[in-house]
Enzyme design. Structure first.
Site, PDB file in Angstrom:
ATOM      1  CG  HIS A 182      -2.078   3.445  -3.043  1.00  0.00           C
ATOM      2  ND1 HIS A 182      -2.766   3.872  -1.938  1.00  0.00           N
ATOM      3  CD2 HIS A 182      -1.909   4.545  -3.825  1.00  0.00           C
ATOM      4  CE1 HIS A 182      -2.999   5.167  -2.031  1.00  0.00           C
ATOM      5  NE2 HIS A 182      -2.489   5.604  -3.176  1.00  0.00           N
ATOM      6  CD  GLU A 212      -7.031  -0.248   3.273  1.00  0.00           C
ATOM      7  OE1 GLU A 212      -5.904  -0.423   2.760  1.00  0.00           O
ATOM      8  OE2 GLU A 212      -7.685   0.808   3.145  1.00  0.00           O
ATOM      9  CG  ASP A 266      -2.245   0.709   0.973  1.00  0.00           C
ATOM     10  OD1 ASP A 266      -2.354   1.431  -0.043  1.00  0.00           O
ATOM     11  OD2 ASP A 266      -3.164   0.581   1.800  1.00  0.00           O
ATOM     12  CG  HIS A 296      -8.329   5.166   3.977  1.00  0.00           C
ATOM     13  ND1 HIS A 296      -6.970   5.437   3.938  1.00  0.00           N
ATOM     14  CD2 HIS A 296      -8.569   4.334   2.935  1.00  0.00           C
ATOM     15  CE1 HIS A 296      -6.427   4.806   2.912  1.00  0.00           C
ATOM     16  NE2 HIS A 296      -7.369   4.115   2.289  1.00  0.00           N
ATOM     17  CD  GLU A 322      -3.168   5.123   1.582  1.00  0.00           C
ATOM     18  OE1 GLU A 322      -4.119   5.459   0.872  1.00  0.00           O
ATOM     19  OE2 GLU A 322      -2.643   3.979   1.534  1.00  0.00           O
ATOM     20  CG  HIS A 345      -3.691   2.923   5.536  1.00  0.00           C
ATOM     21  ND1 HIS A 345      -5.001   2.805   5.924  1.00  0.00           N
ATOM     22  CD2 HIS A 345      -3.648   2.515   4.231  1.00  0.00           C
ATOM     23  CE1 HIS A 345      -5.723   2.358   4.915  1.00  0.00           C
ATOM     24  NE2 HIS A 345      -4.924   2.166   3.870  1.00  0.00           N
TER      25      HIS A 345
END
Length: 276
Positions: free
Chosen positions: A60, A134, A8, A115, A10, A104
């Site tokens: 991502h 996630e 990912d 998020h 972030e 994240h």
């Protein structure tokens, strides 16, 4: 030893803002190079531990962030979308371990760019009643496939979330959240050395496979929009618990794939930007 790396953005070293991680952002091009360097650090660690096959999944956003030419030549890259299994596309029982890079914290947590999958459209999620994002959903789905998550990198909030979900996973904090769009950064060279060392050390001991259990799990998602929840009820097996919350039952990773369908449908119903 076959290693699978889900990446990912972030939670990548040095990145703190939407402009760092969204295509078209003023610092996105720099961000995707930073992303590649964190991946390469994990790859070097895996190779040092004896990995013979390394698959990297760009997980991502548009899933076209990583440029193949910036990655270690040992990597086989999965790039683009749609993907049936999203952030776990290509993961199978033939793999020995999963490494999560740049992850994240979930929605509602005070973490960098926190998020759950779809910006602020998803207010909260639960797996069998436990708060999940996630990180937890990826770990649970990978375990159901029979492959352990061994290392996760991200900010300190993401590392704490993984420790709460599965305390056996080695975590590497590459930055320390000050707020949702601010962090104290570890020097890039230091962070990448820590990633490489953590992966090499953890993989030096042959991974123990989780016991796969083909039991039914319940995934519950509370949306910002009642419109999304209403539309999702047209999918067989999806039920509502209130006007904005839906749930479904099934075996993982089938439930993980089904959730990907929910996200794609929700994306088609909203034009709101993430991270607002």
């Amino acid at each position: 030893m076959r290693i699978y790396i889900s990446v990912d953005m972030e939670g990548i070293t040095g990145l703190v803002d939407v402009e760092d991680v969204q295509p078209g952002g003023r610092d996105y091009e720099r961000g995707r190079l930073m992303m590649a360097e964190d991946v390469n650090a994990a790859v070097r660690g895996a190779l040092a531990a004896g990995a013979t096959d390394i698959t990297v999944n760009d997980a991502h956003g548009p899933m076209r962030n990583l440029l193949p030419e910036t990655l270690h030549p040992a990597v086989r890259l999965i790039r683009g979308k749609p993907k049936n299994m999203g952030m776990l596309e290509g993961l199978g029982p033939e793999h020995d371990a999963v490494i999560c890079v740049g992850y994240h914290a979930r929605a509602g947590a005070l973490g960098v760019l926190s998020h759950s999958f779809l910006g602020h459209e998803i207010e909260d999620m639960w797996l069998d009643g436990a708060p999940v994002g996630e990180i937890g959903l990826a770990q649970a789905a990978a375990a159901a496939i029979g492959v352990p998550v061994l290392v996760l990198t991200g900010d300190d909030s993401a590392c704490e979330e993984m420790a709460t979900w599965d305390g056996t996973v080695t975590t590497v904090a590459v930055k320390y959240a000050k707020d949702r769009f601010a962090a104290e950064l570890r020097p890039a060279a230091e962070a990448r050395a820590a990633i490489e060392e953590a992966v090499a050390t953890r993989l030096a001991t042959p991974p123990t496979r989780p016991a796969t259990v083909d039991s039914r799990a319940t995934l519950t998602v509370r949306w910002q929009s009642a419109s999304i929840a209403s539309m999702l009820q047209g999918i067989p097996g999806v039920t509502a618990t209130d006007s904005r919350t839906v749930q479904a039952q099934g075996s993982l990773p089938v439930l993980y794939r089904l959730f990907g369908v929910w996200v794609r449908l929700a994306s088609s119903l909203t034009s709101q930007a993430p991270y607002c």
